[in-house]
Design an enzyme around this catalytic site. Structure first.
Site, PDB file in Angstrom:
ATOM      1  N   HIS A 127      10.191  -3.785   3.749  1.00  0.00           N
ATOM      2  CA  HIS A 127      10.575  -2.378   3.748  1.00  0.00           C
ATOM      3  C   HIS A 127      10.896  -1.911   5.161  1.00  0.00           C
ATOM      4  CE1 HIS A 127       6.165  -1.975   4.344  1.00  0.00           C
ATOM      5  NE2 HIS A 127       6.236  -0.677   4.527  1.00  0.00           N
TER       6      HIS A 127
ATOM      7  N   GLU B  51       4.098  -5.470   8.529  1.00  0.00           N
ATOM      8  CA  GLU B  51       2.750  -5.292   7.954  1.00  0.00           C
ATOM      9  C   GLU B  51       2.237  -6.580   7.300  1.00  0.00           C
ATOM     10  OE1 GLU B  51       2.748  -0.508   6.884  1.00  0.00           O
ATOM     11  OE2 GLU B  51       3.057  -1.935   5.277  1.00  0.00           O
TER      12      GLU B  51
ATOM     13  N   HIS C 229       0.819  -1.221   0.000  1.00  0.00           N
ATOM     14  CA  HIS C 229       0.000   0.000   0.000  1.00  0.00           C
ATOM     15  C   HIS C 229       0.857   1.278   0.000  1.00  0.00           C
ATOM     16  CE1 HIS C 229      -0.216  -0.581   4.664  1.00  0.00           C
ATOM     17  NE2 HIS C 229       0.845   0.150   4.347  1.00  0.00           N
TER      18      HIS C 229
ATOM     19  N   HIS D 112      -1.726   4.553   9.838  1.00  0.00           N
ATOM     20  CA  HIS D 112      -0.359   5.025  10.095  1.00  0.00           C
ATOM     21  C   HIS D 112      -0.407   6.314  10.918  1.00  0.00           C
ATOM     22  CE1 HIS D 112      -0.253   2.504   6.476  1.00  0.00           C
ATOM     23  NE2 HIS D 112       1.002   2.262   6.719  1.00  0.00           N
TER      24      HIS D 112
HETATM   25  C1  DHB Z   1       5.864   3.900   2.952  1.00  0.00           C
HETATM   26  C2  DHB Z   1       4.880   3.901   3.926  1.00  0.00           C
HETATM   27  C3  DHB Z   1       4.128   2.768   4.165  1.00  0.00           C
HETATM   28  O1  DHB Z   1       3.103   2.749   5.040  1.00  0.00           O
HETATM   29  C4  DHB Z   1       4.378   1.611   3.503  1.00  0.00           C
HETATM   30  O2  DHB Z   1       3.667   0.528   3.833  1.00  0.00           O
HETATM   31  C5  DHB Z   1       5.346   1.587   2.522  1.00  0.00           C
HETATM   32  C6  DHB Z   1       6.087   2.734   2.257  1.00  0.00           C
HETATM   33  C7  DHB Z   1       6.651   5.120   2.647  1.00  0.00           C
HETATM   34  O3  DHB Z   1       6.485   6.125   3.343  1.00  0.00           O
HETATM   35  O4  DHB Z   1       7.424   5.089   1.693  1.00  0.00           O
HETATM   36 FE    FE Z   2       2.318   0.928   5.590  1.00  0.00          FE
END
Ligand code: DHB
Ligand code: FE
Length: 284
Positions: A193, A240, A12, A59
């Site tokens: 990530h 996540e 997402h 978030h």
């Molecule tokens: C970012 C934020 C998110 O919530 C995520 O799942 C992936 C990337 C970001 O800020 O790049």
């Molecule tokens: Fe996220």
């Protein structure tokens, strides 16, 4: 009887929503990302769900450190788009399904899962980016959406096994609803990530692809993976991915039915700081 016909899984990444809103989908950087969802948009138009049960994480837009529900179900008639600092995304508001959401809350709580009932909540990129990826840029989203927010931001977070078992309970809840509705359940977030600290930018293709393999073929084994393993291998925000197990737990094979059909699988690096993963599983 309502039934879950398919589950959809997708990252997402907020930058994907920004690229779409700014008309950058054909730029060389973004084109391969959006190409991975061309099949999915056609598939959505053919399958036309009546309701999407959308598992995502907030978030720090709807909830703050003042109040941290582990599992929160959106029971409102509609949900406004959150302002994440640059104004709300220019996407339609989200229409809920209060009657089905209340039924699922009743059934799942009676199956011993504690849900927080949320009658007012703004929804952020965790929910709107998957809708954009799967539905494009319509005037209105194609069907009502029940937002289901999971805490994967502030520790302690729920285990993968609890998420899988919650998915099974959601399946039971849906199947005890009288209306003949075609319901999809979506799991969002991931893949590997990390947005902060010395390991920011971490990507682990091997972990991501093994996760996809196991999510499809052996979700019980995947559910046994401790959360710290996600953090080590997939980065701090890779956690996540446990939300995908909620959607997977709602598929028929985990209640003795046939294995799901893999309608689509996609993996791409990079999008902003993350790997993008996407899967569509259909119940036979
Ligand atoms: C970012 C934020 C998110 O919530 C995520 O799942 C992936 C990337 C970001 O800020 O790049
Ligand atoms: Fe996220």
């Amino acid at each position: 009887m309502a039934r879950i016909t398919a589950s959809v899984y997708t990252s997402h990444v907020p930058a994907i929503g920004a690229a779409l809103d700014a008309g950058k989908t054909h730029e060389p950087y973004w084109q391969p990302v959006f190409k991975g969802y061309e099949f999915s948009k056609r598939w959505m138009q053919e399958r036309k769900p009546d309701v999407i049960f959308l598992v995502y994480n907030d978030h720090a837009n709807a909830f703050s450190l003042e109040l941290i529900p582990t599992f929160a179900i959106g029971t409102a008639a509609e949900f406004a788009i959150a302002d994440e600092g640059w104004g709300p995304r220019p996407v339609p508001k989200v229409i809920g399904h209060p009657e089905l959401a209340a039924h699922i809350a009743q059934s799942v709580i009676q199956q011993d899962f504690d849900l927080t009932i949320v009658n007012r909540m703004d929804v952020d990129h965790g929910l709107t980016v998957p809708l954009s990826l799967m539905c494009g840029q319509p005037q209105a989203w194609p069907c009502p959406v029940i937002p289901f927010a999971v805490n994967v931001v502030q520790y302690p977070v729920p285990s993968g096994m609890r998420c899988l078992n919650l998915g099974k309970a959601i399946r039971n809840a849906v199947r005890s609803y009288d209306d003949d509705l075609n319901i999809q359940i979506w799991g969002t977030g991931g893949m590997s990530h990390q947005l902060q600290g010395p390991r920011a930018g971490l990507i682990n293709r091997e972990f991501d692809n093994a996760f996809l393999d196991r999510l499809i073929a052996d979700p019980e084994a995947q559910a046994a993976m401790p959360h710290i393993h996600y953090v080590r291998e997939a980065g701090s925000e890779g956690i996540e991915l446990v939300m995908w197990l909620i959607a997977r737990g709602a598929m028929a094979d985990l209640a003795g039915g046939p294995p799901p059909r893999v309608a689509h699988r996609f993996y791409h690096v990079p999008a902003s700081n993350t790997a993008v993963g996407h899967l569509i599983l259909e119940n036979e």
